[in-house]
Design a protein around this motif. Structure first.
Motif, mmCIF file in Angstrom:
data_model
loop_
_atom_site.group_PDB
_atom_site.id
_atom_site.type_symbol
_atom_site.label_atom_id
_atom_site.label_comp_id
_atom_site.label_asym_id
_atom_site.label_seq_id
_atom_site.Cartn_x
_atom_site.Cartn_y
_atom_site.Cartn_z
ATOM 1 N N GLY A 11 0.778 -1.227 0.000
ATOM 2 C CA GLY A 11 0.000 0.000 0.000
ATOM 3 C C GLY A 11 0.810 1.276 0.000
ATOM 4 N N LYS A 12 2.123 1.191 0.144
ATOM 5 C CA LYS A 12 2.975 2.382 0.128
ATOM 6 C C LYS A 12 3.007 2.973 -1.277
ATOM 7 C CE LYS A 12 6.211 4.914 2.324
ATOM 8 N NZ LYS A 12 5.958 5.670 3.572
ATOM 9 N N VAL A 13 2.917 4.300 -1.367
ATOM 10 C CA VAL A 13 2.877 4.981 -2.662
ATOM 11 C C VAL A 13 3.973 6.028 -2.726
ATOM 12 C CG1 VAL A 13 1.489 6.371 -4.245
ATOM 13 C CG2 VAL A 13 0.382 4.632 -2.821
ATOM 14 N N PHE A 14 4.683 6.071 -3.862
ATOM 15 C CA PHE A 14 5.707 7.082 -4.116
ATOM 16 C C PHE A 14 5.317 7.827 -5.393
ATOM 17 C CE2 PHE A 14 7.707 3.940 -1.496
ATOM 18 C CZ PHE A 14 8.566 4.646 -0.663
ATOM 19 N N ARG A 15 5.210 9.141 -5.299
ATOM 20 C CA ARG A 15 4.805 9.956 -6.444
ATOM 21 C C ARG A 15 6.024 10.526 -7.157
ATOM 22 N NH1 ARG A 15 -0.793 9.306 -7.383
ATOM 23 N NH2 ARG A 15 -1.788 8.967 -5.341
ATOM 24 N N ALA A 77 11.517 -4.655 -15.900
ATOM 25 C CA ALA A 77 10.100 -4.364 -16.080
ATOM 26 C C ALA A 77 9.839 -2.863 -15.958
ATOM 27 C CB ALA A 77 9.273 -5.126 -15.050
ATOM 28 N N GLY A 78 10.628 -2.193 -15.121
ATOM 29 C CA GLY A 78 10.471 -0.762 -14.926
ATOM 30 C C GLY A 78 11.705 -0.191 -14.270
ATOM 31 N N TYR A 79 11.808 1.145 -14.268
ATOM 32 C CA TYR A 79 12.999 1.797 -13.726
ATOM 33 C C TYR A 79 12.583 2.975 -12.866
ATOM 34 C CZ TYR A 79 18.043 2.803 -13.901
ATOM 35 O OH TYR A 79 19.373 2.962 -13.588
ATOM 36 N N VAL A 80 13.204 3.072 -11.663
ATOM 37 C CA VAL A 80 12.878 4.117 -10.699
ATOM 38 C C VAL A 80 14.145 4.888 -10.372
ATOM 39 C CG1 VAL A 80 11.888 4.619 -8.430
ATOM 40 C CG2 VAL A 80 11.096 2.615 -9.719
ATOM 41 N N VAL A 81 14.147 6.204 -10.611
ATOM 42 C CA VAL A 81 15.327 7.027 -10.351
ATOM 43 C C VAL A 81 14.919 8.290 -9.599
ATOM 44 C CG1 VAL A 81 16.467 6.164 -12.422
ATOM 45 C CG2 VAL A 81 15.206 8.310 -12.536
ATOM 46 N N ARG A 82 15.918 8.900 -8.998
ATOM 47 C CA ARG A 82 15.660 10.145 -8.274
ATOM 48 C C ARG A 82 15.846 11.357 -9.185
ATOM 49 N NH1 ARG A 82 18.716 12.351 -2.774
ATOM 50 N NH2 ARG A 82 17.889 14.468 -2.859
ATOM 51 N N ASP A 83 17.036 11.488 -9.755
ATOM 52 C CA ASP A 83 17.380 12.717 -10.487
ATOM 53 C C ASP A 83 17.974 12.361 -11.846
ATOM 54 O OD1 ASP A 83 18.010 15.286 -11.219
ATOM 55 O OD2 ASP A 83 19.765 15.450 -9.904
ATOM 56 N N THR A 114 14.371 8.006 -3.517
ATOM 57 C CA THR A 114 14.846 6.624 -3.588
ATOM 58 C C THR A 114 15.516 6.160 -2.298
ATOM 59 O OG1 THR A 114 16.834 7.478 -4.714
ATOM 60 C CG2 THR A 114 15.082 6.575 -6.098
ATOM 61 N N ARG A 115 15.996 7.092 -1.483
ATOM 62 C CA ARG A 115 16.583 6.690 -0.202
ATOM 63 C C ARG A 115 15.496 6.132 0.717
ATOM 64 N NH1 ARG A 115 21.191 9.558 3.283
ATOM 65 N NH2 ARG A 115 21.988 9.660 1.170
ATOM 66 N N THR A 116 14.386 6.834 0.815
ATOM 67 C CA THR A 116 13.269 6.344 1.632
ATOM 68 C C THR A 116 12.731 5.037 1.081
ATOM 69 O OG1 THR A 116 12.635 8.578 2.304
ATOM 70 C CG2 THR A 116 10.941 6.876 2.447
ATOM 71 N N LEU A 117 12.617 4.944 -0.235
ATOM 72 C CA LEU A 117 12.125 3.726 -0.879
ATOM 73 C C LEU A 117 13.051 2.550 -0.589
ATOM 74 C CD1 LEU A 117 10.352 2.081 -2.784
ATOM 75 C CD2 LEU A 117 11.524 3.182 -4.718
ATOM 76 N N THR A 118 14.357 2.766 -0.698
ATOM 77 C CA THR A 118 15.315 1.693 -0.432
ATOM 78 C C THR A 118 15.239 1.231 1.019
ATOM 79 O OG1 THR A 118 16.817 2.498 -2.160
ATOM 80 C CG2 THR A 118 17.763 1.081 -0.455
ATOM 81 N N ARG A 119 15.136 2.169 1.946
ATOM 82 C CA ARG A 119 15.010 1.805 3.366
ATOM 83 C C ARG A 119 13.734 0.991 3.594
ATOM 84 N NH1 ARG A 119 18.043 4.600 7.257
ATOM 85 N NH2 ARG A 119 16.300 4.449 8.715
#
Length: 373
Positions: A11-15, A77-83, A114-119
């Motif tokens: 249920g965690k969401v990252f915008r 399948a997908g890619y998530v980056v900060r900057d 991505t730091r919060t996501l990784t933690r």
């Protein structure tokens, strides 16, 4: 700006904002700690059906070139980056990273913490997720439901989805010293390249190859490649490996191939909490105490303890390497047949290169076997 969301199964969401193609993608969300080598990561078949989170804050600085692909396509399948880099800067760059993602239909998201996501993944474990943008960006409940309906990585049989359709051969530039049959369960381009530098002619076989296919090569050695999915699903490759061991053909396995050899020797496998993915992971050789910094990508591991000796149908064997971070098994060596494997990548194109001499060890095994013939 085209907004996007990463929704995890808990249920965690990252915008953030859309990066690459727009749409929906589903997969296991994992993080990779490499600060370089994103092109090799994205084109590594081992990342099939995974949404990769880059822990390095800025991605795309060197763009995308035509030389560093590890396969014929992007597999993540997908890619998530900060900057994401606004403009690539490298003499070999042919296009920006987001353009390569868009061309190949890879849905990504940028601007994520991505730091919060990784933690979060470290605490909760790797889990299913989805990246949504454009028309697929709906209510959180609806997006989460799509994630929950997607397949899990446990039990995923993916080797057949990434393997080559038919056998191909990579010949050495100089004289051929040895011939190797390599089982493609997700092989990377740099593997046969590194073997060719050692005078090895590599015959890359499909994942469904039989012992007759292997013997038709008249191999001096047998190689088990890296690849994606749950090693518990690899009954075919495990059965083939057992037949190879029965014939005492020198065998070398890496990553997924390490898990296949482990199963062939009688060891079980299990799912790690969040896996090892990156190019900075330490491994200790039990026999020497020497530490190597390695590249890795695996969410499963074989069971065992560092230095453990155990019996197999082919004689004795030992757990030869382990990771000091968590005690995970990183190497297995048979003592009565010529076979060994490691969980890491000696062919790592973006580095490090501490493990590259393992290919020389494979050559030594083949030389010793030939001398006995």
């Amino acid at each position: 700006m085209n907004t996007a969301a990463l929704v995890l199964e808990d249920g965690k969401v990252f915008r953030g904002e859309a990066f690459g193609a727009t749409g929906q993608t589903l997969g296991e969300v994992v993080f990779c700690t490499g600060m370089t080598g994103y092109q090799e990561t994205l084109t590594d078949p081992s990342y099939h059906r995974q949404i990769v989170v880059a822990t390095a804050p800025q991605i795309g600085n060197t763009g995308w070139n035509d030389e560093d692909d590890e396969s014929t396509r992007i597999w993540v399948a997908g890619y998530v980056v900060r900057d994401p880099a606004r403009t690539p800067s490298n003499w070999r760059s042919r296009r920006p990273l987001d353009e390569a993602l868009t061309e190949q239909g890879v849905v990504g998201i940028a601007g994520v913490d991505t730091r919060t996501l990784t933690r979060h993944i470290r605490e909760r474990g790797a889990m299913r997720g989805g990246v949504f943008s454009g028309d697929t960006l709906t209510s959180v409940d609806e997006m989460r439901q799509r994630v929950l309906e997607s397949p899990q990585m446990v039990g995923a049989d993916l080797a057949g989805e990434v393997t080559v359709a038919e056998t191909y051969v990579v010949r050495p530039a100089a004289e051929t010293r040895f011939r190797v049959a390599a089982l493609d369960v997700g092989i990377k381009t740099n593997t046969p390249r590194m073997m060719s530098q050692r005078g090895i002619e590599t015959h890359v076989l499909p994942a469904h190859a039989t012992i007759d296919d292997v013997l038709a090569v008249e191999p001096d050695g047998f190689f088990l490649a890296n690849g994606p999915g749950d090693p518990a699903t690899t009954d075919g490759p495990v059965a083939l490996t057992k037949e190879v061991l029965d014939r005492e053909i020198p065998t070398f396995g890496i990553c997924f191939g390490h898990q296949i050899l482990g199963r062939a020797l009688g060891l079980g496998t299990y799912k790690l909490r969040y896996g090892h993915r990156g190019i900075n992971i330490p491994v200790i050789d039990v026999a020497t105490g020497r530490v190597a910094i390695t590249a890795q990508n695996h969410g499963f591991a074989i069971e065992g303890e560092p230095g453990q000796r155990f019996d197999t149908p082919y004689g004795g064997a030992v757990i030869s390497h382990y990771c000091p971070n968590d005690g995970c098994v990183e190497g297995v060596r048979a003592q009565d047949v010529p076979a060994f494997s490691v969980q890491y990548h000696p062919e790592a194109a973006a580095g490090p290169h501490d493990a590259a001499p393992l290919f020389d060890e494979f050559v030594n095994l083949m030389e010793a076997r030939r001398a006995q013939a």
